[in-house]
Design a protein around this motif. Structure first.
Motif, PDB file in Angstrom:
ATOM      1  N   THR A 134     -20.758  12.896  44.912  1.00 32.86           N
ATOM      2  CA  THR A 134     -20.342  11.687  44.628  1.00 32.86           C
ATOM      3  C   THR A 134     -19.190  11.650  43.700  1.00 32.86           C
ATOM      4  OG1 THR A 134     -21.958  11.204  43.010  1.00 32.86           O
ATOM      5  CG2 THR A 134     -22.750  10.582  45.188  1.00 32.86           C
ATOM      6  N   SER A 135     -18.294  10.396  43.591  1.00 33.00           N
ATOM      7  CA  SER A 135     -17.277  10.643  42.657  1.00 33.00           C
ATOM      8  C   SER A 135     -16.908   9.079  42.404  1.00 33.00           C
ATOM      9  CB  SER A 135     -16.153  11.290  43.315  1.00 33.00           C
ATOM     10  OG  SER A 135     -15.746  10.646  44.462  1.00 33.00           O
ATOM     11  N   GLY A 136     -16.027   8.836  41.431  1.00 31.16           N
ATOM     12  CA  GLY A 136     -15.317   7.552  41.120  1.00 31.16           C
ATOM     13  C   GLY A 136     -13.977   7.705  41.871  1.00 31.16           C
ATOM     14  N   PHE A 206     -19.138  11.838  32.102  1.00 32.81           N
ATOM     15  CA  PHE A 206     -18.977  10.695  32.773  1.00 32.81           C
ATOM     16  C   PHE A 206     -18.323   9.475  32.014  1.00 32.81           C
ATOM     17  CE2 PHE A 206     -21.195   7.028  34.986  1.00 32.81           C
ATOM     18  CZ  PHE A 206     -21.146   7.000  36.271  1.00 32.81           C
ATOM     19  N   GLN A 210     -14.274  10.090  31.412  1.00 34.21           N
ATOM     20  CA  GLN A 210     -13.591   9.690  32.589  1.00 34.21           C
ATOM     21  C   GLN A 210     -12.859   8.293  32.253  1.00 34.21           C
ATOM     22  OE1 GLN A 210     -16.116   9.545  35.998  1.00 34.21           O
ATOM     23  NE2 GLN A 210     -16.773  11.915  35.705  1.00 34.21           N
ATOM     24  N   ARG A 212     -14.132   5.604  30.703  1.00 35.54           N
ATOM     25  CA  ARG A 212     -14.796   4.487  30.763  1.00 35.54           C
ATOM     26  C   ARG A 212     -14.931   3.793  29.603  1.00 35.54           C
ATOM     27  NH1 ARG A 212     -17.481   7.114  35.361  1.00 35.54           N
ATOM     28  NH2 ARG A 212     -18.007   5.589  36.958  1.00 35.54           N
ATOM     29  N   ILE A 240     -12.680  11.243  41.014  1.00 34.31           N
ATOM     30  CA  ILE A 240     -12.643  12.012  39.622  1.00 34.31           C
ATOM     31  C   ILE A 240     -14.362  12.336  39.578  1.00 34.31           C
ATOM     32  CG2 ILE A 240     -12.921  11.708  37.083  1.00 34.31           C
ATOM     33  CD1 ILE A 240     -11.012   9.227  37.265  1.00 34.31           C
ATOM     34  N   GLU A 241     -14.878  13.583  39.204  1.00 35.07           N
ATOM     35  CA  GLU A 241     -16.146  14.018  39.329  1.00 35.07           C
ATOM     36  C   GLU A 241     -16.325  14.975  38.322  1.00 35.07           C
ATOM     37  OE1 GLU A 241     -14.850  16.960  40.256  1.00 35.07           O
ATOM     38  OE2 GLU A 241     -16.651  17.480  41.626  1.00 35.07           O
ATOM     39  N   MET A 242     -17.217  15.953  38.425  1.00 33.01           N
ATOM     40  CA  MET A 242     -17.832  16.815  37.192  1.00 33.01           C
ATOM     41  C   MET A 242     -17.918  18.196  37.371  1.00 33.01           C
ATOM     42  SD  MET A 242     -19.865  13.998  35.176  1.00 33.01           S
ATOM     43  CE  MET A 242     -20.386  15.248  33.789  1.00 33.01           C
ATOM     44  N   LEU A 266     -17.056   3.667  43.753  1.00 30.57           N
ATOM     45  CA  LEU A 266     -16.359   2.569  43.326  1.00 30.57           C
ATOM     46  C   LEU A 266     -14.828   2.949  43.167  1.00 30.57           C
ATOM     47  CD1 LEU A 266     -17.085   2.052  39.547  1.00 30.57           C
ATOM     48  CD2 LEU A 266     -17.188   4.290  40.775  1.00 30.57           C
ATOM     49  N   ILE A 274     -21.371   1.191  38.137  1.00 35.58           N
ATOM     50  CA  ILE A 274     -21.756   1.267  39.710  1.00 35.58           C
ATOM     51  C   ILE A 274     -22.429   0.011  40.115  1.00 35.58           C
ATOM     52  CG2 ILE A 274     -22.789   2.922  41.464  1.00 35.58           C
ATOM     53  CD1 ILE A 274     -21.527   5.175  39.496  1.00 35.58           C
TER      54      ILE A 274
END
Ligand code: R2B
Ligand code: URA
Length: 306
Positions: A134-136, A206, A210, A212, A240-242, A266, A274
């Motif tokens: 999963t990712s943004g 996260f 990222q 946020r 974007i992920e980790m 998202l 999310i």
């Protein structure tokens, strides 16, 4: 110091560690496997596809899905090969190994060191490895699937920095371009969801990492956040992920053809939280799985799923 990729064309996995040869036994502690306690060539020698992803439940579901897709005793309970370690979960369905890696670079790194040694000890050849996750998203619709052409760090550089004995070692994060194109072509055949190729930014966190605004700490404004994310978008970052930089670096150095396929939960240009329902998120997470199942079926000459 910079290290580059290690693909040699022999098809074998390369471990680049002279010390391994002199060890009487290699215990893959976090996978609960060992070279003396297990016959690794017999257990894993015919593995051709390794699929890794963050969550143990998702990777069990993927293995069960692959079992059905490959027509292998559907419905049978699959044992967790690494259950004894209580760290990662590992399942196999025919030539496909499905393993969880947890969240973040330290967690995926530990798993990959042991997985790569496992493939080496088992004498596996011509293995393709794919991270599904999963990712943004960045400027893309929620539910879109991004196939990574380049994993970049949080300064948009295609590199992974590993500290070794106090020194920073820089590693290339190149992924297999042909594999990415093959996956995109596959998605065109099966996908009822948007799929694209783009850069993937990998961060160490996260929340603040990222950009946020909704973590326990935040020292920047909404404007600064959007300025950073827009800059990332302008360099070609689409999600974007980790884990992707460490994954690309380790697999590349050890001669594994690797790809990263993540669904966007998202669009980060629109928000941070999310908010989609569990049902919607579950369906999103199946998208990379469906794409990889179609790719594996195609590689095995099985034709489209019915
Ligand atoms: C994607 O999702 C996780 C964070 O929620 C992390 O493992 C990642 O790369
Ligand atoms: N995983 C991430 O790392 N970031 C997101 O925004 C969503 C999933």
């Amino acid at each position: 110091m910079t290290e580059t990729t290690g693909y040699s064309g022999s098809g074998f996995v390369h471990v680049k560690n002279p010390h391994l040869d002199s060890m009487e036994e290699d215990i893959l502690y976090h996978l609960d496997l060992g070279t003396k306690t297990h016959n690794l060539p017999a257990m894993f020698g015919d593995i051709k596809f390794v699929v890794v992803g963050g969550s143990p439940n998702r990777m069990r579901a993927f293995a069960q899905f692959m079992q059905r897709e490959l027509g292998l005793g559907a419905g049978e309970e699959l044992p967790d090969i690494s259950a004894g370690s209580d760290r990662y979960a590992m399942y196999r369905a025919g030539p496909v190994l499905s393993i969880s890696h947890g969240m973040g670079i330290p967690s995926i790194s530990i798993m990959l060191h042991e997985l790569i040694k496992l493939l080496h000890h088992a004498k596996c050849r011509d293995v393709t490895i794919i991270r599904i996750g999963t990712s943004g998203g960045l400027g893309i619709e929620a539910g879109s699937v991004v196939i990574t052409d380049r994993a970049v760090d949080s300064s948009f550089r295609p590199r992974f920095e590993q500290v070794v004995l106090g020194d920073v070692v820089v590693r290339s994060t190149e992924l297999d371009k042909e594999l990415a194109e093959e996956l995109l072509a596959c998605s065109r055949e099966i996908a009822d969801f948007p799929t694209l190729i783009g850069h993937t930014m990998c961060t160490y966190d996260f929340y603040e990492g990222q950009g946020r605004l909704d973590g326990a700490l935040c020292s920047f404004s909404r404007e600064k956040k959007l300025e950073y994310l827009s800059r990332a978008y302008d360099t070609g970052v689409r999600n974007i992920e980790m884990e992707s930089t460490a994954f690309a670096a380790l697999c590349g150095l050890c001669g594994l053809k690797a790809a990263v396929v993540c669904v966007a939960l998202l669009d980060r240009l629109e928000g941070d939280q999310i908010q989609a329902s569990h049902e919607v998120l579950w369906e999103y997470q199946q998208r990379p799985q469906r794409l990889i199942a179609a790719f594996i079926r195609k590689r095995l000459g099985l034709g489209p799923a019915h």
